[in-house]
Design a protein around this motif. Sequence first.
Motif, PDB file in Angstrom:
ATOM      1  N   ARG A 222       0.824  -1.201   0.000  1.00 54.46           N
ATOM      2  CA  ARG A 222       0.000   0.000   0.000  1.00 54.46           C
ATOM      3  C   ARG A 222       0.866   1.263   0.000  1.00 54.46           C
ATOM      4  O   ARG A 222       0.553   2.234  -0.683  1.00 54.46           O
ATOM      5  CB  ARG A 222      -0.944  -0.005   1.213  1.00 54.46           C
ATOM      6  N   ILE A 225       2.495   1.604  -3.455  1.00 52.96           N
ATOM      7  CA  ILE A 225       1.521   2.141  -4.408  1.00 52.96           C
ATOM      8  C   ILE A 225       1.305   3.625  -4.150  1.00 52.96           C
ATOM      9  O   ILE A 225       1.250   4.435  -5.089  1.00 52.96           O
ATOM     10  CB  ILE A 225       0.189   1.373  -4.293  1.00 52.96           C
ATOM     11  N   LEU A 244       4.603   1.615  -8.785  1.00 53.42           N
ATOM     12  CA  LEU A 244       3.313   0.946  -8.951  1.00 53.42           C
ATOM     13  C   LEU A 244       3.496  -0.495  -9.399  1.00 53.42           C
ATOM     14  O   LEU A 244       2.750  -1.385  -8.975  1.00 53.42           O
ATOM     15  CB  LEU A 244       2.444   1.725  -9.939  1.00 53.42           C
ATOM     16  N   GLY A 247       4.411  -2.406  -6.265  1.00 56.42           N
ATOM     17  CA  GLY A 247       3.243  -2.612  -5.427  1.00 56.42           C
ATOM     18  C   GLY A 247       2.282  -3.629  -6.018  1.00 56.42           C
ATOM     19  O   GLY A 247       1.698  -4.449  -5.300  1.00 56.42           O
ATOM     20  N   ALA A 248       2.121  -3.595  -7.340  1.00 57.75           N
ATOM     21  CA  ALA A 248       1.216  -4.536  -8.000  1.00 57.75           C
ATOM     22  C   ALA A 248       1.695  -5.970  -7.837  1.00 57.75           C
ATOM     23  O   ALA A 248       0.898  -6.885  -7.579  1.00 57.75           O
ATOM     24  CB  ALA A 248       1.091  -4.182  -9.479  1.00 57.75           C
ATOM     25  N   HIS A 254      -4.473  -7.126  -6.875  1.00 53.92           N
ATOM     26  CA  HIS A 254      -5.124  -5.842  -6.633  1.00 53.92           C
ATOM     27  C   HIS A 254      -5.353  -5.160  -7.987  1.00 53.92           C
ATOM     28  O   HIS A 254      -4.438  -4.576  -8.573  1.00 53.92           O
ATOM     29  CB  HIS A 254      -4.251  -4.977  -5.723  1.00 53.92           C
ATOM     30  N   THR A 257      -4.305  -1.472  -8.856  1.00 52.84           N
ATOM     31  CA  THR A 257      -2.879  -1.183  -8.940  1.00 52.84           C
ATOM     32  C   THR A 257      -2.339  -1.504 -10.320  1.00 52.84           C
ATOM     33  O   THR A 257      -1.505  -0.769 -10.864  1.00 52.84           O
ATOM     34  CB  THR A 257      -2.113  -1.982  -7.878  1.00 52.84           C
ATOM     35  N   TRP A 258      -2.794  -2.610 -10.899  1.00 53.67           N
ATOM     36  CA  TRP A 258      -2.356  -2.945 -12.263  1.00 53.67           C
ATOM     37  C   TRP A 258      -2.816  -1.873 -13.248  1.00 53.67           C
ATOM     38  O   TRP A 258      -2.090  -1.506 -14.174  1.00 53.67           O
ATOM     39  CB  TRP A 258      -2.879  -4.321 -12.676  1.00 53.67           C
ATOM     40  N   ALA A 261      -0.685   1.250 -12.643  1.00 49.67           N
ATOM     41  CA  ALA A 261       0.652   1.009 -13.204  1.00 49.67           C
ATOM     42  C   ALA A 261       0.625   1.128 -14.725  1.00 49.67           C
ATOM     43  O   ALA A 261       1.548   1.688 -15.336  1.00 49.67           O
ATOM     44  CB  ALA A 261       1.150  -0.373 -12.787  1.00 49.67           C
ATOM     45  N   PHE A 370      -6.765   3.018  -6.434  1.00 51.37           N
ATOM     46  CA  PHE A 370      -5.948   2.636  -5.276  1.00 51.37           C
ATOM     47  C   PHE A 370      -6.745   1.754  -4.338  1.00 51.37           C
ATOM     48  O   PHE A 370      -6.196   0.885  -3.653  1.00 51.37           O
ATOM     49  CB  PHE A 370      -5.488   3.913  -4.565  1.00 51.37           C
TER      50      PHE A 370
END
Length: 372
Positions: A222, A225, A244, A247-248, A254, A257-258, A261, A370
């Motif tokens: 988190r 991201i 990103l 984080g992904a 999630h 996030t993808w 990104a 997010f």
Amino acid sequence: MASEHVDRFERLSGYLEADPDNASLLAEAAQAAMEADALEGAIALFTRLDKVEPLKGGNANAAGVAYMRLGDLDQAHHWFDVALRDDPEDASLKFNMAWAKSLAGDFVGATELLEVDVIEALPQAAMLDLQIAHQLGQYEEAEEKVATYLGLFPDYAPLQAAVSVLALDLDQPDIARSAAERAGAIPDAMTTLATLELGEQNLDEAENLFVKALTANAHNPRAEIGMGLVMLARGNALGAAESLDKGAVQFENHLGTWIAAGWAHLLAGDQTAARARFQKAIDLDQTFGEAHGSLAVLDALDGQSEQASRGARTAMRLDQAGFSGALASILVAQSKDDPKAAEAILKRALDQPILPNGRTLMESLAIQNFRK
């Protein structure tokens, strides 16, 4: 590690050179190694002890903790199971086994161990039970647990931090902020506060809190991201894409996030990478409208008007309020198969301030995704 713990471990290790098969000394040295954070040394000593006197009870539990902290969950399960055979009703042992199972992704098995008596005895058990319900997407069940668990353990900071994360995903910002402030310097709590600051466009404060959270816990998707979204809001698309992406990968499934990104890569000029991220979101969930709409935007930029139109229609059917599907429709309608014209429209759309707070469409998309 504290120097006194290291000194004690080294002193006991020296005693063992003179008396290598002393079971009591081996157990004491293994515990000292744990306190000194010398986990491999602790495991080596527990292994020696097991040959002299088979591990059981507290020693088996300690061995399980050492293995769990090193990431060897199979061995952790084994030793926690040995300890539970000696004392099957011990709440701490049940919690340790539940924690190991949750780390291995066995959330059902973990929940079965988190019985009422375990939760009422240990605040960390209440926290874990809440986190598992949240992880499984059982938002109503998780929300119902909050009042009970906070009533039991109002001063347990990690539980307050877990509540703050849940409240954020439930779109309850006031509760999220209150719980995070009570949690103090817990990474999840700092991440919650940073996310709220990001939503208010307080980028400096958000970045400061995300950095603190990542310093305290480098594996914090988190916060990773959030850092990406801060960079995206500041126009650093390349840096945003890197954070990103990280984080992904950490979050794995999630969806938002993808998508975020992918948009970062698109703004950085890498449509191939953007397409791969959007496609990943579709692979995870065929019904996610923003993923179809985002791919449709790329198709429009490539001059593939017919394919873009199909994608935009799919996106709008799945989510009539979705941003990317509407944008793709506009690009197709106005660009007339001219990729350069589509690109110009896209840039204007993403930079156009909306809402009274001046947030752009791109910032709104990023913050929206997010939480998905």
